[in-house]
Design an enzyme around this catalytic site. Structure first.
Site, short mmCIF file in Angstrom:
data_model
loop_
_atom_site.label_atom_id
_atom_site.label_comp_id
_atom_site.label_asym_id
_atom_site.label_seq_id
_atom_site.Cartn_x
_atom_site.Cartn_y
_atom_site.Cartn_z
N GLU A 152 -43.94 2.77 4.25
CA GLU A 152 -44.40 4.06 4.79
C GLU A 152 -43.33 4.76 5.62
O GLU A 152 -43.34 5.99 5.76
CB GLU A 152 -45.67 3.87 5.63
N CYS A 157 -46.88 -5.50 5.63
CA CYS A 157 -46.45 -6.38 6.72
C CYS A 157 -47.53 -7.42 7.02
O CYS A 157 -47.68 -8.38 6.27
CB CYS A 157 -46.07 -5.57 7.95
N HIS A 203 -42.17 -2.23 5.49
CA HIS A 203 -43.01 -1.06 5.76
C HIS A 203 -42.52 0.12 4.91
O HIS A 203 -41.72 0.94 5.37
CB HIS A 203 -42.93 -0.67 7.23
#
Length: 553
Positions: free
Chosen positions: A519, A391, A517
């Site tokens: 994650e 990001c 993102h």
């Protein structure tokens, strides 16, 4: 609603509800206890979902300060929620929605809007029954299509903010069959100076809970060690629960061991018997064991990763930490994260960064610390250190490349420096007229088209991926041609938006950034491809050509 395309939901079982409350103090680990229970029930063949109740007046977590509250976790539908929902997604391996997060702000807003539209036909709108009815409705709707729904009530019993929720649970218990409801209370059992486990805090916490009209069925004691039998018997006697309903949840170094630990205590079996579903569970030799195999495997090395950010609260980057851990599980190595403060890039922090095997620059907001992030990115690029930017880290990689390769010395993001002559990062066109901050960014899951024969294509094993986003700014289209002519490849796009950048193997062993993102979709049993590739580069594999496990993102 089913949480997955394929579900084990058995409508003949009916819906079972497990309510998890906490006492004595916040931060005890109610969420991990609840998620671990859910993991074991899922291993036993049940379809499980979760609801997190946050008693704050915010509608969502989107505008909360990461320094105080930890990371804002983003769901597939764009919901900005408490980080505990990330734990539920990771432990249960499900995709939740904004409906699985109940906040006081959301509930009150809905009830007030109904009052304004005349839905209550002139009646006096009150906490009871209107707010409590809305809370119960939300829980039932979120549980639809699942065998078991675990509901965690944030905060501590006795908090004034939580009173309407506990009253709603009291009513809920009377409205459902006795076999369909289970109350679990997580409480602190500290040690005295002479090494004795003290039960008085638990007794007072249960007394407070019972004064509200709730009697716990299960008590889970959080302690540095397992509860001894005398402690369990004393808690059972004074809190009016069977001794066999008192369980230990001692401190562990790795939260992924908690399901194994409470399984050894017999918590899952007791829960299934109390909910009258034990006969429907899979035989133990047929249950899912991959979780146990992963978290108990012997690792074969260590990898040092520098995490360069400005938030010094570890929870502010929880999903990044967990994604690195998941990649370590897949590659069978321990991942040690070195915190590098991007606001204080002095000799100490610079040395910590230079000693690392890889560098990760995560997301964030605001100008503070960005120059330190840019410096870290330059160091990684010029010294062939495996790098992953997420990001804002992706955007700062563009800024760094523009400054130091294109020689645009004053290049920056328009978000961070409005007067920059070279706004290589600019606001999304649809954001120009938006003034409200809450829930207005580009949020949630979006598909990214990936160019063939690129690092991104190798990592994701295909021509597209779907990942979660949270941003207002993007790569300025006016600079894309110049950046690519200088060697920076944009290998992933969503229409005209640049979503993935990378350097080719001739320029760098592993340099990749994502506007999204990744994650947020990483799981212990299904690690995120960019994080796996990062470790592969450190371990000597070539992620540009290595055959990574294809992940259905």
């Amino acid at each position: 609603m089913p949480t997955e395309p394929e579900t084990d939901y058995d409508p003949e079982l009916g819906r079972k509800f497990i309510f998890v409350t906490g006492g004595v103090m916040s931060g005890l680990g109610k969420g991990i206890t609840a998620a671990s229970t859910g993991r074991l029930l899922k291993n036993a063949g049940f379809d499980v979902t979760a609801v997190k109740i946050d008693p704050y007046l915010n509608v969502d977590a989107g505008t909360m300060n990461p320094f105080q509250h930890g990371e804002v976790y983003v769901l597939k539908d764009g919901g900005e929620v408490d980080l505990d929902l990330g734990n539920y997604e990771r432990f249960l391996d499900i995709d939740m929605t904004f409906d699985h997060n109940v906040t006081t702000g959301k509930t009150y807003q809905h009830v007030i809007e109904k009052e304004r539209s005349g839905d209550y036909l002139g009646r006096t709108v009150q906490i009871i029954p209107h707010i409590t009815d809305d809370i119960k409705r939300r829980i039932r709707e979120a549980a639809e299509g699942n065998d078991v729904c675990i509901i965690e009530v944030g905060g501590t019993v006795g908090d004034i903010e939580g009173m309407p929720y506990l009253e709603a649970l009291r009513q809920f218990a009377h409205e459902e069959d006795e076999d369909d409801i289970l109350f679990t209370h997580v409480t602190l059992v500290p040690y005295s100076k002479n090494g004795e486990q003290k039960t008085k805090p638990t007794q007072h916490s249960v007394k407070e809970l019972r004064s509200i009209g709730l009697q716990p069925d299960i008590l889970v004691g959080r302690c540095s060690d397992k509860l001894d039998i005398d402690t369990k018997e004393k808690i059972g006697l004074f809190c009016d629960v069977p001794t066999e309903a008192v369980f230990s949840n001692p401190d562990v170094d790795d939260i992924y061991h908690v399901p194994l630990m409470v399984e050894e205590e017999g918590l899952d079996q007791y829960v299934m018997e109390e909910l009258d579903i034990a006969s429907e569970a899979l035989p133990e030799d047929e249950r899912e064991n991959r979780w146990r195999d992963l978290v108990t495997q012997n690792t074969e090395g260590e990898v040092e990763v520098a995490l360069v950010g400005k938030y010094d609260l570890e929870d502010a980057y929880m999903s990044v930490h967990e994604a690195l851990k998941h990649a370590g599980l897949e590659k069978n190595v321990d991942v040690n994260v070195r915190w590098v403060n991007s606001e204080k890039m002095n000799d100490h922090h610079a040395d910590r960064m230079r000693e690392a095997d890889a560098i990760v620059v995560p997301g964030g907001f605001g100008a503070r610390g960005t120059e330190g992030k840019i410096e870290a990115i330059r160091y990684a690029r010029e010294n062939d250190i495996p790098f992953l930017g997420l990001c804002l880290g992706f955007q700062m990689a563009v800024v760094e490349y523009a400054r130091n390769v294109l020689d645009l010395d004053d290049a920056h993001s328009a978000e961070l420096e409005e007067d920059t002559p070279h706004p290589v990062i600019d606001i999304l066109p649809e954001q120009y007229e938006i003034e409200d901050m809450g829930g207005t960014m580009r949020l949630g899951a979006h598909e990214t088209e990936i160019n063939a024969n690129t690092l991104a294509a190798t990592l994701y094993g295909g021509e597209s991926c779907t990942e979660r986003h949270r941003h207002r700014y993007e790569v300025n289209p006016e600079y894309i041609d110049d950046l690519e002519a200088a060697g920076l490849k944009f290998s992933g796009r969503a229409g005209n938006r640049m979503e993935i950048l990378e350097l080719g193997p001739e320029d760098h062993p592993y340099f990749i950034g994502t506007q999204f993102h990744p994650e947020f979709r990483s799981r212990p049993t299904r690690a995120s491809p960019p994080f796996v590739g990062l470790l592969e580069a450190v371990l000597g594999d070539d992620p540009h050509t290595a055959t990574t496990e294809e992940v259905s993102h």
